[in-house]
Design an enzyme around this catalytic site. Structure first.
Site, PDB file in Angstrom:
ATOM      1  N   ASP A  26     121.265  52.435  -2.235  1.00 43.50           N
ATOM      2  CA  ASP A  26     120.927  51.859  -0.930  1.00 43.50           C
ATOM      3  C   ASP A  26     121.537  52.672   0.204  1.00 43.50           C
ATOM      4  O   ASP A  26     122.581  53.298   0.034  1.00 43.50           O
ATOM      5  CB  ASP A  26     121.411  50.399  -0.880  1.00 43.50           C
ATOM      6  CG  ASP A  26     120.728  49.605   0.221  1.00 43.50           C
ATOM      7  OD1 ASP A  26     119.705  50.086   0.770  1.00 43.50           O
ATOM      8  OD2 ASP A  26     121.208  48.499   0.541  1.00 43.50           O
ATOM      9  N   ASN A  74     110.113  45.709  -1.773  1.00 42.76           N
ATOM     10  CA  ASN A  74     109.920  46.910  -0.957  1.00 42.76           C
ATOM     11  C   ASN A  74     108.443  47.187  -0.648  1.00 42.76           C
ATOM     12  O   ASN A  74     108.133  47.915   0.300  1.00 42.76           O
ATOM     13  CB  ASN A  74     110.546  48.147  -1.619  1.00 42.76           C
ATOM     14  CG  ASN A  74     112.061  48.157  -1.643  1.00 42.76           C
ATOM     15  OD1 ASN A  74     112.680  48.717  -2.544  1.00 42.76           O
ATOM     16  ND2 ASN A  74     112.706  47.535  -0.647  1.00 42.76           N
TER      17      ASN A  74
HETATM   18  C1  IPE Z   1     117.489  47.296  -2.946  1.00 42.55           C
HETATM   19  O1  IPE Z   1     117.607  47.827  -1.651  1.00 42.55           O
HETATM   20  C2  IPE Z   1     116.307  47.916  -3.634  1.00 42.55           C
HETATM   21  C3  IPE Z   1     116.455  49.329  -3.955  1.00 42.55           C
HETATM   22  C4  IPE Z   1     117.564  50.016  -3.874  1.00 42.55           C
HETATM   23  C5  IPE Z   1     115.264  49.959  -4.445  1.00 42.55           C
HETATM   24  P1  IPE Z   1     116.998  47.075  -0.393  1.00 42.55           P
HETATM   25  O2  IPE Z   1     117.401  47.842   0.799  1.00 42.55           O
HETATM   26  O3  IPE Z   1     115.556  46.838  -0.604  1.00 42.55           O
HETATM   27  O4  IPE Z   1     117.765  45.667  -0.481  1.00 42.55           O
HETATM   28  P2  IPE Z   1     118.115  44.605   0.642  1.00 42.55           P
HETATM   29  O5  IPE Z   1     116.856  44.361   1.419  1.00 42.55           O
HETATM   30  O6  IPE Z   1     119.179  45.217   1.484  1.00 42.55           O
HETATM   31  O7  IPE Z   1     118.618  43.417  -0.099  1.00 42.55           O
HETATM   32  C1  IPE Z   2     117.256  52.532  -0.311  1.00 36.65           C
HETATM   33  O1  IPE Z   2     117.486  52.850   1.012  1.00 36.65           O
HETATM   34  C2  IPE Z   2     115.919  53.044  -0.801  1.00 36.65           C
HETATM   35  C3  IPE Z   2     114.903  52.001  -1.027  1.00 36.65           C
HETATM   36  C4  IPE Z   2     115.127  50.715  -0.977  1.00 36.65           C
HETATM   37  C5  IPE Z   2     113.556  52.453  -1.308  1.00 36.65           C
HETATM   38  P1  IPE Z   2     116.937  51.941   2.204  1.00 36.65           P
HETATM   39  O2  IPE Z   2     115.616  52.462   2.630  1.00 36.65           O
HETATM   40  O3  IPE Z   2     116.970  50.509   1.809  1.00 36.65           O
HETATM   41  O4  IPE Z   2     118.028  52.241   3.321  1.00 36.65           O
HETATM   42  P2  IPE Z   2     118.624  51.208   4.380  1.00 36.65           P
HETATM   43  O5  IPE Z   2     119.158  50.039   3.612  1.00 36.65           O
HETATM   44  O6  IPE Z   2     117.506  50.839   5.287  1.00 36.65           O
HETATM   45  O7  IPE Z   2     119.720  51.980   5.056  1.00 36.65           O
HETATM   46 MG    MG Z   3     118.386  49.078   1.980  1.00 37.84          MG
END
Ligand code: IPE
Ligand code: IPE
Ligand code: MG
Length: 252
Positions: A26, A74
């Protein structure tokens, strides 16, 4: 001169390396924001951290690495980001395939894969078939994955098996559940890492992490290195995993 990660690696007790490490990758978006870049640059740089983590895991003898790459939820992100992420997956599968084979990595995937765009799914299946004989480490990508989806499908599979007379209610035990999960055949993760400072599970492997040790870091995923992985493993090795017993029993 030995690098920082070499020093950390040498401190790891080789006899107690977790067999299976799972990672909630993340912080790509926040990384991009901090660098004044578009979110997609964060995802693109996240691929370097995947390579780094996979190499580091292989070096210390982790046998299973499972990465949360794209959740069921997502899919609800802006369409342009979803499309760009699927594109990145296609490009990465193409560019990394030789390296996966050179490093004897077996590629695996869990999730509602039929939801992936057809070209993406085809490349993924080809990469899995091409690496199927590799035995150093199994890299499982969680794609279009959520634990509730997985548990819901498990319940459906079980109901169908009962309906078809293949299973009776009395036979439903932990192994019957595990056998119908997407992770059937994989051991449960002993260590779960989440980056970016969030302290939640976000619908990842709810059944499988029942007794996993959790490790959180503020590091954003694109900055995650094998040194961070080794720090997580070293911390894991300091913990007493009691599985509901008392300390004296564990030590005996
Ligand atoms: C969790 O990250 C899913 C992945 C790392 C693929 P998100 O960014 O989607 O999770 P939340 O929304 O912070 O819980
Ligand atoms: C994790 O990074 C990757 C996916 C969930 C696909 P994020 O895209 O969730 O990054 P933040 O949480 O917005 O920083
Ligand atoms: Mg995230």
């Amino acid at each position: 001169m030995a690098s920082e990660h070499d020093a950390l690696r040498l401190a790891i007790d080789a006899a107690r390396v977790p067999r299976h490490v799972a990672v909630i990758m993340d912080g790509n978006g926040r990384w991009a924001e901090r660098h004044g870049e578009h979110r997609m640059m964060g995802h693109a740089n996240g691929v370097n951290a995947v390579r780094e983590t996979l190499t580091g895991a292989g070096e210390v003898g982790v046998k299973y690495l499972t990465l949360y790459a794209f959740s069921t939820e997502n899919w609800n992100r802006p369409q342009a980001e979803v499309e760009a992420l699927m594109d990145l997956l296609v490009r990465t599968l193409t560019s990394e395939l030789d390296s996966l084979n050179e490093n004897r990595v077996r590629l695996n995937a869990i999730g509602d894969l039929d939801k992936l765009p057809p070209d993406c799914l085809r490349l993924l299946r080809e990469a899995m078939a091409s690496t199927a004989g590799n035995d150093r480490i199994t890299l499982t990508l969680a794609l279009s994955y959520s634990a509730r989806w997985e548990l819901m499908r498990m319940a459906r599979r079980m109901a169908e098996d009962v309906q078809h007379g293949l299973l009776s209610a009395a036979d439903v035990d932990e192994s019957a559940v595990a056998a119908r999960l997407a992770t059937a055949g994989l051991p449960d993760p002993e260590l779960l890492i989440r980056t970016s400072g969030e302290r939640r599970i976000s619908n990842f492997l709810l059944w499988q992490i029942a007794y996993a040790e959790l490790w959180f870091t503020d590091t954003l995923w694109p900055d995650f290195t094998r040194a961070d992985l080794y720090r997580a493993i070293l911390d894991y090795q300091q913990r007493e995993r009691r599985f509901g017993l008392v300390s004296e029993q564990v030590k005996a």
